[in-house]
Design an enzyme around this catalytic site. Structure first.
Site, short mmCIF file in Angstrom:
data_model
loop_
_atom_site.label_atom_id
_atom_site.label_comp_id
_atom_site.label_asym_id
_atom_site.label_seq_id
_atom_site.Cartn_x
_atom_site.Cartn_y
_atom_site.Cartn_z
N SER A 17 84.15 65.70 51.11
CA SER A 17 85.29 65.22 51.92
C SER A 17 85.84 63.91 51.37
O SER A 17 87.04 63.66 51.44
CB SER A 17 84.91 65.08 53.40
OG SER A 17 83.88 64.14 53.58
N ASN A 18 84.98 63.09 50.76
CA ASN A 18 85.50 61.87 50.12
C ASN A 18 86.27 62.20 48.85
O ASN A 18 87.29 61.56 48.56
CB ASN A 18 84.35 60.91 49.82
CG ASN A 18 83.90 60.17 51.07
OD1 ASN A 18 84.57 59.26 51.52
ND2 ASN A 18 82.78 60.60 51.65
N ARG A 69 66.57 75.58 37.70
CA ARG A 69 67.31 74.39 38.13
C ARG A 69 67.10 73.27 37.11
O ARG A 69 65.98 73.07 36.64
CB ARG A 69 66.85 73.96 39.53
CG ARG A 69 67.73 72.90 40.14
CD ARG A 69 67.56 72.78 41.64
NE ARG A 69 68.28 73.82 42.40
CZ ARG A 69 69.59 73.81 42.60
NH1 ARG A 69 70.34 72.87 42.12
NH2 ARG A 69 70.15 74.78 43.31
N MET A 97 73.77 63.15 45.22
CA MET A 97 72.49 62.94 45.90
C MET A 97 71.28 62.93 44.97
O MET A 97 70.15 63.09 45.43
CB MET A 97 72.30 64.00 46.99
CG MET A 97 73.41 64.00 48.04
SD MET A 97 73.72 62.38 48.80
CE MET A 97 72.32 62.27 49.88
N LEU A 100 69.89 58.63 39.40
CA LEU A 100 70.17 58.64 37.96
C LEU A 100 69.32 57.58 37.24
O LEU A 100 69.02 56.52 37.81
CB LEU A 100 71.66 58.34 37.74
CG LEU A 100 72.61 59.41 38.31
CD1 LEU A 100 74.04 58.89 38.36
CD2 LEU A 100 72.52 60.70 37.50
N ASN A 114 79.22 53.59 43.56
CA ASN A 114 78.63 54.56 44.49
C ASN A 114 79.09 54.23 45.90
O ASN A 114 79.26 53.06 46.26
CB ASN A 114 77.10 54.48 44.42
CG ASN A 114 76.41 55.45 45.36
OD1 ASN A 114 76.84 56.59 45.52
ND2 ASN A 114 75.34 55.01 45.99
N SER A 143 79.00 51.15 52.30
CA SER A 143 79.18 50.17 51.22
C SER A 143 79.68 50.88 49.97
O SER A 143 79.27 52.00 49.67
CB SER A 143 77.85 49.50 50.86
OG SER A 143 77.22 48.95 52.00
N THR A 148 73.53 50.48 39.36
CA THR A 148 72.62 49.95 38.34
C THR A 148 71.35 50.80 38.38
O THR A 148 71.22 51.69 39.23
CB THR A 148 72.25 48.48 38.64
OG1 THR A 148 71.64 48.43 39.93
CG2 THR A 148 73.47 47.57 38.61
N GLU A 150 68.51 50.22 39.45
CA GLU A 150 67.74 50.15 40.70
C GLU A 150 68.53 50.82 41.82
O GLU A 150 69.71 50.51 42.03
CB GLU A 150 67.48 48.67 41.04
CG GLU A 150 66.35 48.50 42.02
CD GLU A 150 66.17 47.04 42.42
OE1 GLU A 150 65.72 46.79 43.53
OE2 GLU A 150 66.53 46.16 41.62
N LEU A 151 67.86 51.70 42.57
CA LEU A 151 68.55 52.53 43.57
C LEU A 151 69.27 51.69 44.64
O LEU A 151 68.65 50.84 45.29
CB LEU A 151 67.52 53.45 44.25
CG LEU A 151 68.10 54.42 45.30
CD1 LEU A 151 68.97 55.49 44.65
CD2 LEU A 151 66.99 55.05 46.14
#
Ligand code: GAR
Length: 226
Positions: A17-18, A69, A97, A100, A114, A143, A148, A150-151
């Site tokens: 939807s975004n 997969r 989801m 990376l 993100n 947000s 980066t 780090e998640l």
């Protein structure tokens, strides 16, 4: 960059939807963007249908030719090849989801942002709406941040917030936050497209976010009237 359209690649995993908001904003020229391609890591993501409907290039990177997969490393290898072909100015994770790797993020041919459904640094990861209710938060929201290694930890560009109602469930809260996302994502991309985060050579540089003296420090917190 100011006069030209910002070329963006969008990574998705689900409904999209975004993505649809960005497609519509491109169509109406509300945003100076060109969506050069969409990458989905799931073959059943409705986002694929949305991109196809809009005539946008789609790469579905979900399974290997043998039917397995894809491991994240295989996904990243193919995604990198695809992104290098499309040459975006900006990569947007909109409901993507999978986590990376730092190597992939660093190798990407453009900076990456993100959209995350919480007021970072609160509630990194999954189930953000339920967790915000459980912990008795007064405010919740979403947000847009730089990606980066780090998640959910890169510099936050902008946040949109709302007050949690006593009657909110995880589902109603998710719906209310979605409405904010549809505003804050295009709002942030517009700033990027207008060169707000470009360095002297007009090259987009989200790893070194400049703070124009005429504006308050990041993140910009937006409260939209509901
Ligand atoms: C959005 O709420 C986005 O914030 C979230 O997934 C949803 C995608 O919706 N992203 C994450 O949770 C990333 N960790 P959409 O597919 O309808 O745009």
């Amino acid at each position: 960059m100011n006069e030209q359209k910002l070329k963006i690649a969008v990574l998705v995993s689900g409904n999209g939807s975004n993505l649809q908001v960005l497609i519509d904003a491109q169509k109406t020229a509300e945003l100076p963007i060109e969506i050069v391609g969409v990458i989905s890591n799931r073959e059943d993501a409705y986002a694929i249908e949305r991109a196809n409907q809009a005539g946008i290039n789609v790469a579905v990177l979900s399974h290997t030719p043998s039917g397995k997969r894809m491991k994240i490393s295989t996904f990243e290898q193919h995604a990198l090849e695809q992104l290098k072909q499309w040459q975006p100015d900006l990569i947007v994770l909109a409901g993507f989801m999978r986590v990376l790797s730092g190597d992939f993020i660093n190798a990407c041919p453009a900076p990456m942002i993100n959209l995350h459904p919480s007021l970072l640094p609160k509630f990194k990861g999954l189930d953000t709406h339920a967790r915000a209710i459980e912990t008795g938060e007064t405010y919740h929201g979403c947000s847009v941040h730089v990606v980066t290694a780090e998640l959910d930890a890169g510099a936050v560009i902008a946040q949109a917030l709302l007050k949690i109602n006593a009657s909110d469930t995880a589902e109603t809260l998710q719906n209310r936050v979605h409405e904010l996302e549809y505003k804050i994502l295009p709002w942030s991309i517009n700033l990027i497209a207008k060169g707000m985060f470009a360095n002297g050579d007009k090259k987009l540089d989200l790893n070194n976010l400049p703070h124009p003296t005429c504006l308050p420090a990041l993140p910009w917190k937006l409260a939209f009237v509901e």
